[in-house]
Every structure is written in structure tokens, then in C-alpha cells.
Design an enzyme around this catalytic site. Structure first.
Site, PDB file in Angstrom:
ATOM      1  N   GLY A  46       0.838  -1.188   0.000  1.00 33.62           N
ATOM      2  CA  GLY A  46       0.000   0.000   0.000  1.00 33.62           C
ATOM      3  C   GLY A  46       0.871   1.235   0.000  1.00 33.62           C
ATOM      4  N   GLN A  51       3.457   9.816   0.799  1.00 35.37           N
ATOM      5  CA  GLN A  51       4.676   9.006   0.866  1.00 35.37           C
ATOM      6  C   GLN A  51       5.570   9.169  -0.364  1.00 35.37           C
ATOM      7  OE1 GLN A  51       2.478   5.242   2.122  1.00 35.37           O
ATOM      8  NE2 GLN A  51       4.404   5.076   3.227  1.00 35.37           N
ATOM      9  N   LEU A  98       6.487   1.825   4.678  1.00 30.92           N
ATOM     10  CA  LEU A  98       7.657   2.127   3.842  1.00 30.92           C
ATOM     11  C   LEU A  98       8.328   3.431   4.273  1.00 30.92           C
ATOM     12  CD1 LEU A  98       6.234   1.135   0.340  1.00 30.92           C
ATOM     13  CD2 LEU A  98       7.862  -0.149   1.743  1.00 30.92           C
ATOM     14  N   HIS A 143      -2.574   7.877   6.563  1.00 31.02           N
ATOM     15  CA  HIS A 143      -1.512   8.694   5.959  1.00 31.02           C
ATOM     16  C   HIS A 143      -2.066  10.007   5.395  1.00 31.02           C
ATOM     17  CE1 HIS A 143       2.264   6.519   6.105  1.00 31.02           C
ATOM     18  NE2 HIS A 143       1.720   5.407   5.659  1.00 31.02           N
TER      19      HIS A 143
END
Ligand code: NI
Length: 189
Positions: A46, A51, A98, A143
């Protein structure tokens, strides 16, 4: 398509509320394509636009193919996603990110959710998700609101660091090492 640089914890963009997407144009499509490529390259299951340094409400999810999970193997692209239902029943599970390399932690998430939003052309779409897929959607929507899984871990005793170890056969494995012992965690309280 291109692999973009993944932003890391400490960068402002990960803590900002991402903006709603209004234009479903070529630039958005390029962003989504690049996010898919970046997620697969990492590899991850994902990715949210902050990000890759873009403060917009876009996420992509793709679970690794698993015969036992019919939700796996499908690529989901969501623009302006919103979780409109959270089950009261929650499950605890191990998450990583990540943007927070080599750290995992235990997080409680709703076992079932319904997520609504749009596809890359602005067409409304809705998905019901359970278990692992539900968890990943909750993590990615977080996020977009500047929330990281670390914020949802109950305490440092629920965090582990991943380190590569080599066994007797010379094979490399990832091993999860507690960040703090229970005793240290208690002292910190
Ligand atoms: Ni993440």
C-alpha cells in the site's frame, strides 16, 4: 511511469492533512501510475500520495497474491477515499510502513470497513474489506490525515526492529527484535 522517492518519518508532508483532488487529469494519472510502480518496486502492499511527497488524497493498495484471500492480487486505486463504516470488532496485527523502515508494531484495527471514493476518472467506487485488506486501507487513509501507525501503537513494548540475521545454512532472514524490554517500558511510564 517512474519510481519516486519515498518520504521518511520526520518529513513534514507525512504529518499534513492531504488536500482533496479536484482535477482528474493526466497529472493525476501519472501520479497514480508512479505510485503503483513505487509500491511494487519497494516492494509494499500500500502507498499513500504523501509518501511520494504529494499532499493529495490518493492511495493505492495491492495485496500479494494469496490463494486463500480472494481480496488479494487486485490493484485498488482510490482518489478522495473515505472510510464510511468501521466494525466495532477489532483485530490486533503487525504493521510496518515504507516511510518507517525496519520498524514494525502491533496495531488494533477494525476487522471490517467500507471505503468510498473515486477512481482515477472521478467515477464513484465503494469497496467492502475485511481482515488484512481492511487493515491496509485504514493504514493508508491514516496517511492522508497525517497519522502514522506509530501513533496507534499502545506503547513502546509493542514496537520491534527488523534486523537481517544469517542462520547456520548461510541463509538470510528478517528477525524482529523488541525495541525495549517490558521492564524498560514500565520505567518509561
Ligand atoms: Ni505507511
Amino acid at each position: 511511469m517512474a519510481v519516486r522517492k519515498i518520504t521518511l518519518i520526520g518529513e513534514d508532508v507525512l504529518r499534513r492533512e492531504a488536500r482533496k483532488v479536484k482535477k482528474f487529469d493526466k497529472e493525476l494519472h501519472r501520479l497514480i501510475d508512479d505510485m503503483v510502480e513505487t509500491m511494487r518496486d519497494a516492494p509494499g502492499i500500500g502507498l499513500a500520495a504523501p509518501q511520494v511527497g504529494v499532499s493529495q488524497r490518493v492511495l493505492v493498495v495491492e495485496l500479494d497474491e494469496d490463494e486463500e484471500d480472494p481480496q488479494s492480487g487486485t490493484l485498488w486505486e482510490f482518489v478522495n477515499p473515505e472510510i464510511v463504516y468501521f466494525s466495532d470488532e477489532e483485530l490486533e496485527g503487525e504493521e510496518g510502513c515504507l516511510s518507517i523502515p525496519n520498524i514494525v508494531g502491533d496495531v488494533w484495527r477494525s476487522q471490517k470497513i467500507v471505503i468510498k471514493g473515486q477512481n482515477r476518472f472521478g467515477k464513484p467506487q465503494k469497496v467492502e474489506a475485511i481482515d488484512w485488506l481492511a487493515r491496509v486501507f485504514q493504514h493508508e487513509v491514516d496517511h492522508l490525515n497525517g497519522v502514522l501507525f506509530l501513533d496507534r501503537v499502545e506503547g513502546p513494548q509493542d514496537l520491534r526492529r527488523l534486523v537481517k540475521v544469517v542462520d547456520e545454512d548461510g541463509e538470510e532472514h528478517w528477525k524482529a527484535i523488541p525495541m525495549v524490554t517490558m521492564k524498560e517500558a514500565a520505567v518509561g511510564e
